[in-house]
Scaffold this motif. Structure first.
Motif, PDB file in Angstrom:
ATOM      1  N   MET A 197       0.830  -1.199   0.000  1.00 15.55           N
ATOM      2  CA  MET A 197       0.000   0.000   0.000  1.00 15.55           C
ATOM      3  C   MET A 197       0.867   1.252   0.000  1.00 15.55           C
ATOM      4  O   MET A 197       0.637   2.186  -0.781  1.00 15.55           O
ATOM      5  N   LEU A 201      -2.824   8.687   5.706  1.00 13.54           N
ATOM      6  CA  LEU A 201      -3.530   7.520   5.195  1.00 13.54           C
ATOM      7  C   LEU A 201      -4.217   6.780   6.334  1.00 13.54           C
ATOM      8  O   LEU A 201      -3.589   6.466   7.346  1.00 13.54           O
ATOM      9  N   LYS A 218      -8.485   5.351   7.835  1.00 15.20           N
ATOM     10  CA  LYS A 218      -9.913   5.115   7.585  1.00 15.20           C
ATOM     11  C   LYS A 218     -10.738   5.691   8.724  1.00 15.20           C
ATOM     12  O   LYS A 218     -10.488   5.371   9.892  1.00 15.20           O
ATOM     13  N   THR A 231      -6.504  10.633   3.248  1.00 11.42           N
ATOM     14  CA  THR A 231      -6.734   9.714   2.134  1.00 11.42           C
ATOM     15  C   THR A 231      -7.250   8.405   2.716  1.00 11.42           C
ATOM     16  O   THR A 231      -6.583   7.762   3.530  1.00 11.42           O
ATOM     17  N   VAL A 255      -8.144   4.659   3.171  1.00 11.22           N
ATOM     18  CA  VAL A 255      -7.654   3.338   2.761  1.00 11.22           C
ATOM     19  C   VAL A 255      -8.636   2.313   3.324  1.00 11.22           C
ATOM     20  O   VAL A 255      -8.679   2.072   4.528  1.00 11.22           O
ATOM     21  N   GLU A 292      -8.763  -0.794   3.266  1.00 11.62           N
ATOM     22  CA  GLU A 292      -8.242  -2.065   3.778  1.00 11.62           C
ATOM     23  C   GLU A 292      -7.833  -2.019   5.251  1.00 11.62           C
ATOM     24  O   GLU A 292      -7.402  -3.016   5.815  1.00 11.62           O
TER      25      GLU A 292
END
Length: 376
Positions: free
Chosen positions: A217, A229, A231, A308, A310, A312
């Protein structure tokens, strides 16, 4: 007398001719040997160039010496044939090496990332050393032992030894309030800056980190640019009261710490005047919110850099059972939680629930079945 002189001259002439022919033969032989050597060298160089030009088997781009296919279940030979992989010694210091490629264009070269470019921090507390760290140390920590550090609130000789002296006593409170959380995050951030690593990736002690996927990633992003990065765990940006300009409100996204997040060094250096040297704690105290929210406030509000997302990354706030087994190898982080008798864990076959209540042992053997503790 004249006849004898003539005979001597003829003999001398023949001797000189013989010497001349011998010298000529020697030079010819030497020249021939040099020609043959040059031809051999050219042939070797040609073979080497041909070998270098030979396409590598696809799995080499992902791993060296470990399970290379997407499910990480087998080793492939040069022809792509599958054969049984080795049993892995869990105490081995270097189980695999993630290889990298440099993406080039006509004008720029994208800096690549390797595992050793990443500073991985895990936040924990003395009360959870035995219940949470053991399973991490047994599983994914073995894949990133030199890059991973545990930040806690007390000295612990046993777990310092288990983590190969990668246990850091932050001196922060052992409580779970926002001040204690911000205190630990401040130490994590400052330690990252001192490490000179390219990426700072924070995780909690209830996370399983799929290390190869984390590296893959990060290889998509340029560490010399500003990257945040992670979530979010909320459906809309967080709104808080601007305490300096009441009654105005501030709106920003933040990556939940329970899923993990990563910062590029470029962004970390921009944060340094605002957050290093204990300033992170002061900002958290000012907005009266915990560490992951404070991180989002600094990045998105103070520095105007966007999160950003992510997908996953996964925290305990998500239902783990909805992650499909066929997609597990592509995810980066997993977590668990329990509310009374109900467990929020991966739905995954493997060890029984008494041995593996959090399913991390089963997950690790699903990804890396050749570890010595995995069933066969």
């Amino acid at each position: 007398m004249s006849y004898q002189l003539s005979k001597m001259r003829l003999t001398l002439k023949r001797i000189l001719q013989a010497l001349f022919l011998a010298v000529l033969f020697s030079f010819s032989t030497l020249a021939m040997l040099r020609t043959l050597a040059a031809t051999s060298n050219n042939s070797t160089a040609t073979i080497e160039r041909a070998s270098a030009g030979k396409e590598e088997p696809p799995w080499i781009k992902n791993f060296v010496g470990l399970w290379p296919d997407r499910s990480l279940r087998s080793v492939l030979d040069d022809e792509g044939n599958t054969f049984a992989g080795p049993v892995i010694d869990d105490n081995d210091n270097h189980l695999f090496e993630v290889t990298t490629t440099t993406t080039t264009s006509s004008t720029t070269t994208k800096p690549h990332t390797t595992l050793d470019d990443i500073f991985i921090s895990v936040k924990t507390t003395k009360n959870f050393h035995a219940s949470r760290l053991d399973v991490i140390i047994k599983t994914w920590f073995t894949l990133a032992r030199e890059q991973t550090w545990f930040f806690t609130d007390s000295d612990d000789e046993e777990y310092s030894e288990k983590t190969h002296n990668h246990l850091i006593n932050t001196g922060c409170s052992a409580s779970h309030n926002r001040m204690a959380l911000c205190c630990k995050m401040a130490v994590e951030f400052d330690t990252f800056l001192e490490s000179n690593k390219r990426w700072f990736c924070h995780f909690d002690d209830d996370n399983y980190v799929n290390v190869p996927q984390l590296v893959r990633m990060l290889q998509k992003y340029d560490w010399t640019d500003d990257w945040y990065l992670g979530k979010p765990s909320i459906k809309a940006p967080l709104e808080i009261l601007d305490r300096e300009h009441i009654p105005q409100k501030i709106s920003f996204w933040f990556a939940t710490g329970g899923a993990g997040f990563c910062l590029s060094r470029s962004l970390g250096l921009k944060m340094k005047p605002l957050a290093s040297g204990g300033k992170f704690i002061s900002i958290g105290d000012k907005i009266r919110l915990p560490d992951d929210v404070t991180m989002g406030y600094i990045v998105e509000h103070l520095l105007s850099k966007q999160l950003t997302v992510v997908e996953e990354f996964h925290s305990h706030l998500e239902p783990m059972k909805f992650l499909k087994q066929s997609q597990i190898a592509d995810q980066i982080t997993f977590s668990y939680s329990h509310y009374g008798a109900e467990m929020n864990v991966l739905s995954l076959d493997g060890f029984n629930n008494q041995i593996d209540p959090y399913r991390f042992l089963s997950l690790h053997c699903h990804l890396y079945p050749n570890f010595s503790f995995c069933p066969r």
